[in-house]
Write an enzyme that holds these catalytic residues in place. Structure first.
Site, mmCIF file in Angstrom:
data_model
loop_
_atom_site.group_PDB
_atom_site.id
_atom_site.type_symbol
_atom_site.label_atom_id
_atom_site.label_comp_id
_atom_site.label_asym_id
_atom_site.label_seq_id
_atom_site.Cartn_x
_atom_site.Cartn_y
_atom_site.Cartn_z
ATOM 1 N N TRP A 81 0.832 -1.200 0.000
ATOM 2 C CA TRP A 81 0.000 0.000 0.000
ATOM 3 C C TRP A 81 0.869 1.253 0.000
ATOM 4 C CZ3 TRP A 81 -5.553 0.458 0.880
ATOM 5 C CH2 TRP A 81 -6.223 -0.759 0.744
ATOM 6 N N TYR A 116 -3.305 4.980 -3.222
ATOM 7 C CA TYR A 116 -4.392 5.329 -2.305
ATOM 8 C C TYR A 116 -4.072 6.624 -1.569
ATOM 9 C CZ TYR A 116 -7.769 4.487 1.562
ATOM 10 O OH TYR A 116 -8.789 4.579 2.484
ATOM 11 N N ARG A 121 -10.004 11.864 0.823
ATOM 12 C CA ARG A 121 -10.171 10.416 0.795
ATOM 13 C C ARG A 121 -11.168 9.952 1.860
ATOM 14 N NH1 ARG A 121 -4.707 7.396 1.885
ATOM 15 N NH2 ARG A 121 -5.429 7.443 4.049
ATOM 16 N N ASP A 122 -11.883 8.874 1.534
ATOM 17 C CA ASP A 122 -12.846 8.256 2.459
ATOM 18 C C ASP A 122 -13.926 9.260 2.854
ATOM 19 O OD1 ASP A 122 -13.889 6.126 3.852
ATOM 20 O OD2 ASP A 122 -12.642 6.407 5.606
ATOM 21 N N SER A 128 -10.323 6.368 7.216
ATOM 22 C CA SER A 128 -9.028 6.266 6.541
ATOM 23 C C SER A 128 -8.733 7.551 5.778
ATOM 24 C CB SER A 128 -9.023 5.069 5.588
ATOM 25 O OG SER A 128 -9.236 3.870 6.281
ATOM 26 N N ASP A 169 -12.447 2.261 -2.859
ATOM 27 C CA ASP A 169 -13.691 2.858 -2.320
ATOM 28 C C ASP A 169 -14.095 4.182 -2.965
ATOM 29 O OD1 ASP A 169 -13.800 0.746 -0.607
ATOM 30 O OD2 ASP A 169 -13.695 1.902 1.232
ATOM 31 N N TRP A 217 -21.955 -3.741 -1.992
ATOM 32 C CA TRP A 217 -22.069 -2.291 -2.151
ATOM 33 C C TRP A 217 -22.627 -1.944 -3.529
ATOM 34 C CZ3 TRP A 217 -17.388 1.346 -0.615
ATOM 35 C CH2 TRP A 217 -17.766 2.676 -0.778
ATOM 36 N N ASN A 253 -12.220 -5.727 2.326
ATOM 37 C CA ASN A 253 -13.487 -6.215 2.848
ATOM 38 C C ASN A 253 -13.402 -7.719 3.112
ATOM 39 O OD1 ASN A 253 -16.103 -5.077 3.612
ATOM 40 N ND2 ASN A 253 -16.935 -6.545 2.161
ATOM 41 N N TRP A 313 -18.064 -3.916 8.669
ATOM 42 C CA TRP A 313 -16.821 -3.820 7.911
ATOM 43 C C TRP A 313 -15.574 -3.775 8.794
ATOM 44 C CZ3 TRP A 313 -13.906 0.392 9.254
ATOM 45 C CH2 TRP A 313 -14.567 1.386 9.983
ATOM 46 N N LYS A 340 -5.306 -6.593 0.705
ATOM 47 C CA LYS A 340 -5.200 -6.136 2.089
ATOM 48 C C LYS A 340 -4.582 -7.253 2.910
ATOM 49 C CE LYS A 340 -6.109 -3.755 5.902
ATOM 50 N NZ LYS A 340 -5.421 -2.491 6.230
ATOM 51 N N ASP A 346 -8.725 -2.307 11.278
ATOM 52 C CA ASP A 346 -9.605 -1.458 10.476
ATOM 53 C C ASP A 346 -9.977 -0.174 11.210
ATOM 54 O OD1 ASP A 346 -9.823 -3.271 8.306
ATOM 55 O OD2 ASP A 346 -11.300 -4.435 9.422
#
Length: 375
Positions: A81, A116, A121-122, A128, A169, A217, A253, A313, A340, A346
């Site tokens: 990542w 990422y 973001r998020d 995150s 996401d 989703w 996920n 999640w 991941k 998380d």
């Protein structure tokens, strides 16, 4: 990363939208061949080193069986990542280690990377949230300080192949969470940023997978055509003839690739596992001129009955999933992968004792090992 499914669930009500007519087509990657075939997914020694404490814990407890499973897990290929500007140095480390592995084993390496770091973001949760803000010149910094050096590093390593997952996401939020004010405001930045990343990573040794969230989703009948349209919009923004290989699903996920037991909360969905999600989404992608190739994250898979709804999640009771393979029994799948790698929390939620998001969760890691079949 929080997986938002409430709006997705509501959108399942109603008829399936007709697939749009084909008007535009992006290029496939350099060939139609699966980029994972005949290659070894790079096993990140940085993650393997973190697992040493897990190995020591089992050894100290006299648990030889699970200690042996840790040794097996440490050899499995996982994605690296790259989640902030400082983290760009991790690309250099991965390249050096992959070259060493390639020279030692004679096996062609494919390095899995996650890109990422979008501004804002998020946007639907913030668990995150990243380092960049669109209100503070974030998009320009993203392009010049993050994407440009990212592209320079991977393009210079022409002796290696790269599979890059783009912004987990992000576009899922633009499909279902536009009622969230922060997401609505972030939408143009998300689209422009991802388009710039796609355009900047057009190299023969790079295989791009745009993130497509997961079946719980975007896999509902009403969301499938909307998702395909959003993906097509972004790829168009990248420029005519730009290349993506396909799409990543289930990143971070817990959905199984092939569900042996169908959970009750999937009752009204045709995308009850990730294999069915890929098959459900593929026709809509193809109708938009997009390539219907997928990789599916199986780094962690929830135990049967561990969740009462898809929206759970955070640090779910789970196991490491099936090891990466190109044997998938689904022609849309390039590979099962571990995007991941299990071990990081998380967030301050889910199982008791969970640390902040991204911190190592040793008790959780030991659970993943104990629950894993070893295959």
């Amino acid at each position: 990363m929080r997986i938002t499914s409430l709006i997705a669930t509501l959108s399942a009500v109603g008829a399936v939208s007709a697939a749009p007519s084909r008007k535009w087509k992006c290029s496939l990657n350099t060939t139609s061949d699966n980029p994972f075939e005949g290659k070894t997914l790079f096993a990140n020694p940085g993650w393997a080193q973190k697992l040493e404490q897990t190995y020591d814990a089992f050894t100290t407890a006299g648990d030889a069986e699970n200690a042996a499973k840790v040794r097996k897990v440490q050899k499995i290929g996982t994605f690296v990542w790259i989640a902030d500007i400082a983290g760009l140095a991790n690309i250099d480390s991965a390249i050096a280690s992959a070259r060493e592995a390639q020279a030692k084993t004679g096996e062609k390496q494919i390095v899995g990377l996650v890109l990422y770091n979008l501004p804002d973001r998020d946007c639907s949760a913030g668990d995150s949230a990243g380092e960049l803000s669109s209100a503070n010149n974030g998009l320009e910094r993203y392009k010049k300080e993050f994407i440009d050096p990212y592209a320079a590093k991977v393009s210079a390593a022409a002796d290696l192949d790269f599979a890059i997952v783009l912004e987990p996401d992000s576009l899922g939020n633009l499909v279902t969470n536009m009622a969230v004010d922060f997401c609505a405001k972030a939408a143009p930045t998300y689209q422009a940023g991802i388009a710039y990343a796609i355009a900047s990573l057009q190299f023969a040794n790079v295989h791009l997978y745009l993130d497509a969230a997961h079946g719980g989703w975007l896999g509902w009948d009403g969301n499938l055509p909307l998702a395909a349209k959003e993906f097509a919009t972004v790829v168009k923004l990248a420029g005519n003839g730009t290349k993506i290989r396909g799409f990543s699903t289930n990143v971070s996920n817990y959905n199984p690739y092939n569900a042996t037991v169908r959970e009750n909360y999937t009752e009204w969905s045709h995308s009850w596992d990730e294999s069915h999600y890929a098959s459900s989404l593929a026709p809509f992608l193809e109708a938009e001129g997009l390539p219907a190739h997928f990789i599916v994250d199986q780094g962690r898979v929830a135990l049967n009955g561990a969740r009462k709804e898809w929206g759970e999640w955070c640090n779910v009771e789970a196991s490491f999933g099936p090891a990466p393979t190109t044997v998938t029994n689904n022609t849309y799948l390039d590979s099962i992968v571990w995007v991941k790698p299990g071990g990081e929390s998380d967030g301050l939620c889910g199982l008791a004792g969970a640390p902040r998001a991204g911190a190592w969760f040793e008790a959780y890691t030991e659970m993943l090992v104990k629950n894993w079949s070893g295959n």
